[in-house]
Scaffold this motif. Structure first.
Motif, PDB file in Angstrom:
ATOM      1  N   VAL A  29       0.839  -1.203   0.000  1.00 50.07           N
ATOM      2  CA  VAL A  29       0.000   0.000   0.000  1.00 50.07           C
ATOM      3  C   VAL A  29       0.874   1.253   0.000  1.00 50.07           C
ATOM      4  O   VAL A  29       2.089   1.188   0.206  1.00 50.07           O
ATOM      5  CB  VAL A  29      -0.910   0.042   1.249  1.00 50.07           C
ATOM      6  CG1 VAL A  29      -1.875  -1.133   1.263  1.00 50.07           C
ATOM      7  CG2 VAL A  29      -0.071   0.071   2.533  1.00 50.07           C
ATOM      8  N   ARG A  30       0.208   2.390  -0.177  1.00 54.20           N
ATOM      9  CA  ARG A  30       0.829   3.688   0.076  1.00 54.20           C
ATOM     10  C   ARG A  30       0.355   4.173   1.451  1.00 54.20           C
ATOM     11  O   ARG A  30      -0.757   3.821   1.878  1.00 54.20           O
ATOM     12  CB  ARG A  30       0.418   4.692  -1.002  1.00 54.20           C
ATOM     13  CG  ARG A  30       1.106   4.464  -2.348  1.00 54.20           C
ATOM     14  CD  ARG A  30       0.550   5.354  -3.437  1.00 54.20           C
ATOM     15  NE  ARG A  30      -0.773   4.906  -3.876  1.00 54.20           N
ATOM     16  CZ  ARG A  30      -1.926   5.496  -3.560  1.00 54.20           C
ATOM     17  NH1 ARG A  30      -1.923   6.604  -2.849  1.00 54.20           N
ATOM     18  NH2 ARG A  30      -3.069   5.011  -3.990  1.00 54.20           N
ATOM     19  N   PRO A  31       1.170   4.973   2.146  1.00 50.12           N
ATOM     20  CA  PRO A  31       0.782   5.406   3.493  1.00 50.12           C
ATOM     21  C   PRO A  31      -0.589   6.087   3.542  1.00 50.12           C
ATOM     22  O   PRO A  31      -1.309   5.972   4.547  1.00 50.12           O
ATOM     23  CB  PRO A  31       1.898   6.385   3.889  1.00 50.12           C
ATOM     24  CG  PRO A  31       3.081   5.970   3.077  1.00 50.12           C
ATOM     25  CD  PRO A  31       2.524   5.432   1.784  1.00 50.12           C
ATOM     26  N   GLU A  32      -0.990   6.774   2.449  1.00 50.17           N
ATOM     27  CA  GLU A  32      -2.285   7.477   2.437  1.00 50.17           C
ATOM     28  C   GLU A  32      -3.453   6.521   2.623  1.00 50.17           C
ATOM     29  O   GLU A  32      -4.553   6.932   2.998  1.00 50.17           O
ATOM     30  CB  GLU A  32      -2.497   8.217   1.102  1.00 50.17           C
ATOM     31  CG  GLU A  32      -1.498   9.305   0.781  1.00 50.17           C
ATOM     32  CD  GLU A  32      -0.147   8.763   0.355  1.00 50.17           C
ATOM     33  OE1 GLU A  32       0.859   9.386   0.722  1.00 50.17           O
ATOM     34  OE2 GLU A  32      -0.088   7.720  -0.310  1.00 50.17           O
ATOM     35  N   GLN A  33      -3.236   5.237   2.322  1.00 51.59           N
ATOM     36  CA  GLN A  33      -4.349   4.285   2.322  1.00 51.59           C
ATOM     37  C   GLN A  33      -4.623   3.666   3.692  1.00 51.59           C
ATOM     38  O   GLN A  33      -5.644   3.007   3.865  1.00 51.59           O
ATOM     39  CB  GLN A  33      -4.052   3.139   1.338  1.00 51.59           C
ATOM     40  CG  GLN A  33      -3.904   3.578  -0.111  1.00 51.59           C
ATOM     41  CD  GLN A  33      -3.453   2.411  -0.974  1.00 51.59           C
ATOM     42  OE1 GLN A  33      -2.269   2.138  -1.120  1.00 51.59           O
ATOM     43  NE2 GLN A  33      -4.414   1.700  -1.547  1.00 51.59           N
ATOM     44  N   VAL A  34      -3.683   3.827   4.626  1.00 55.22           N
ATOM     45  CA  VAL A  34      -3.754   3.015   5.851  1.00 55.22           C
ATOM     46  C   VAL A  34      -3.670   3.862   7.121  1.00 55.22           C
ATOM     47  O   VAL A  34      -3.276   5.030   7.091  1.00 55.22           O
ATOM     48  CB  VAL A  34      -2.627   1.955   5.873  1.00 55.22           C
ATOM     49  CG1 VAL A  34      -2.879   0.896   4.807  1.00 55.22           C
ATOM     50  CG2 VAL A  34      -1.252   2.598   5.712  1.00 55.22           C
ATOM     51  N   ASP A  86       1.583  -3.005   4.023  1.00 54.82           N
ATOM     52  CA  ASP A  86       3.043  -2.982   3.877  1.00 54.82           C
ATOM     53  C   ASP A  86       3.410  -1.876   2.892  1.00 54.82           C
ATOM     54  O   ASP A  86       3.063  -1.953   1.705  1.00 54.82           O
ATOM     55  CB  ASP A  86       3.519  -4.350   3.372  1.00 54.82           C
ATOM     56  CG  ASP A  86       5.037  -4.477   3.332  1.00 54.82           C
ATOM     57  OD1 ASP A  86       5.726  -3.440   3.243  1.00 54.82           O
ATOM     58  OD2 ASP A  86       5.534  -5.621   3.389  1.00 54.82           O
ATOM     59  N   CYS A  87       4.099  -0.868   3.383  1.00 57.40           N
ATOM     60  CA  CYS A  87       4.509   0.262   2.533  1.00 57.40           C
ATOM     61  C   CYS A  87       5.866   0.043   1.890  1.00 57.40           C
ATOM     62  O   CYS A  87       6.464   0.982   1.342  1.00 57.40           O
ATOM     63  CB  CYS A  87       4.508   1.554   3.344  1.00 57.40           C
ATOM     64  SG  CYS A  87       2.868   2.053   3.870  1.00 57.40           S
ATOM     65  N   ALA A 114       0.588  11.738   5.714  1.00 60.12           N
ATOM     66  CA  ALA A 114      -0.489  10.903   5.175  1.00 60.12           C
ATOM     67  C   ALA A 114      -1.486  10.510   6.271  1.00 60.12           C
ATOM     68  O   ALA A 114      -2.526   9.917   5.973  1.00 60.12           O
ATOM     69  CB  ALA A 114       0.099   9.651   4.538  1.00 60.12           C
ATOM     70  N   GLY A 115      -1.157  10.820   7.523  1.00 57.93           N
ATOM     71  CA  GLY A 115      -2.073  10.498   8.619  1.00 57.93           C
ATOM     72  C   GLY A 115      -1.930   9.086   9.140  1.00 57.93           C
ATOM     73  O   GLY A 115      -2.787   8.614   9.896  1.00 57.93           O
ATOM     74  N   ALA A 116      -0.848   8.402   8.762  1.00 58.96           N
ATOM     75  CA  ALA A 116      -0.622   7.026   9.235  1.00 58.96           C
ATOM     76  C   ALA A 116       0.396   7.034  10.371  1.00 58.96           C
ATOM     77  O   ALA A 116       1.220   7.940  10.490  1.00 58.96           O
ATOM     78  CB  ALA A 116      -0.122   6.150   8.093  1.00 58.96           C
TER      79      ALA A 116
END
Ligand code: MN
Ligand code: MN
Length: 330
Positions: A29-34, A86-87, A114-116
């Motif tokens: 994933v990208r950090p924005e997604q999680v 997993d980024c 990204a808020g993660a």
């Protein structure tokens, strides 16, 4: 997106020995997604003696294929309580220490923006310094460090940035509040009787292994919790805190260490703290022929994940949170 899109591969469809090697068989994933970003940092240019931790992320990913979904004590799946993925690895050059530190800190600044929250696998312990540079934005945070070593030396070979000095630098840079730092499991021969003077004078609470053994997990962790309080706190777990009979695959082993069971109890005792990020460092696969150290690291990573997302919380009810159903059977 819901947590349903961020589940480990279903072992009833893709067996554990198959499929791509990601942390806990999660999607890339990208950090924005999680909510929780699992990140590998294949870096050991901060190692002063025995290297190899650059190989840590890949082997921890591999052994983490054995990690299942649900924590057996709480009955909760961390993958139902937060979006976790997993980024990948921070892209680094093994020949450029200073450039790598900048790359790591900007990567983790991106995770924060990204808020993660990051849960990282090193790499030698120096990686924690650029992680903190990336994620600490609103004043110093607290630290619970489980480690055989204080890592508060001033320098080695005239170099101030390595895996034995990083927490001194982090205090000097205002990333950590020394009065809210607890170091647990410290032991081993030292090069000078004054090696702990900086930490003591800064107000860092050092709990040597002897005190830990005398008092036990519950008492020590109650004190650690009260020192960091409810303010933002980072967790750093150096695998060499464990006794080398459990975790031989590390660059600076020290006998007389924690058991894996104690380590699990310690991490579970962090439940409810205000955790802004965590890492697991110093797994060195070249010294780990059986793979046991990487498996231990992967399992402790799962414990850290559970505590970060509330899957260890005493108020968690599996009945009220049935979560995702899979055909996992192993
Ligand atoms: Mn360390
Ligand atoms: Mn250590």
């Amino acid at each position: 997106m819901s947590t349903a899109d961020f589940q480990p591969l279903d072992s009833g469809r893709v067996p554990r020995f198959a499929g791509p090697s990601t942390f806990m068989r999660l999607p890339m994933v990208r950090p924005e997604q999680v909510d929780i970003a699992l990140v590998g940092i294949p870096f050991d240019s901060g190692t002063t003696n025995r290297p190899g931790a650059r190989h840590g992320p890949r082997e921890v990913r591999n052994q983490s294929s054995l990690v299942r979904r649900v924590h057996h004590v709480s009955g909760a799946s961390p993958f139902d309580l937060a979006r976790v993925g997993d980024c990948g690895d921070v892209p680094l050059s093994p020949l450029d220490l200073n450039g790598s530190l900048e790359t790591i800190s900007s990567f983790f600044a991106g995770v924060r923006q990204a808020g993660a929250k990051p849960l990282s696998v090193g790499g030698d312990h120096l990686v924690t310094l650029p992680i903190l540079r990336g994620i600490v934005a609103d004043g110093p945070v607290g630290l619970i460090q489980i480690d055989a070593h204080s890592d508060t030396y001033d320098e080695f070979f005239g170099n101030r940035y390595n895996h034995g000095t990083l927490f001194r630098r982090a205090v000097e840079e205002g990333l950590l509040d020394p009065k809210r730092i607890v170091q647990i499991g410290i032991r081993g021969s030292i090069s000078d009787a004054r090696n702990y003077d900086f930490a003591r004078e800064a107000g860092i609470r050092i709990i040597f292994i002897e005190e830990f053994v005398a008092r036990g997990v519950e008492s020590v962790m109650a004190e650690a919790r009260s020192i960091v309080g409810q303010s933002p706190t980072y967790i750093s777990f150096d695998i060499d805190a464990l006794d080398p009979s459990f975790a031989p695959g590390t660059g600076t082993p020290e006998i007389g260490g924690l058991t894996t069971r104690e380590a699990q109890q310690m991490i579970r005792a962090l439940s409810g703290l205000n955790i802004v990020g965590a890492d697991l460092v110093e797994v060195s696969p070249p010294f780990d022929p059986s793979g046991m150290t990487a498996l231990t690291g992967a399992t402790l990573l799962f414990e850290l994940l559970c505590v970060m997302v509330g899957a260890q919380a005493p108020w968690y009810s599996a009945a009220e949170n049935p979560g995702v159903t899979t055909s996992d059977s192993d």
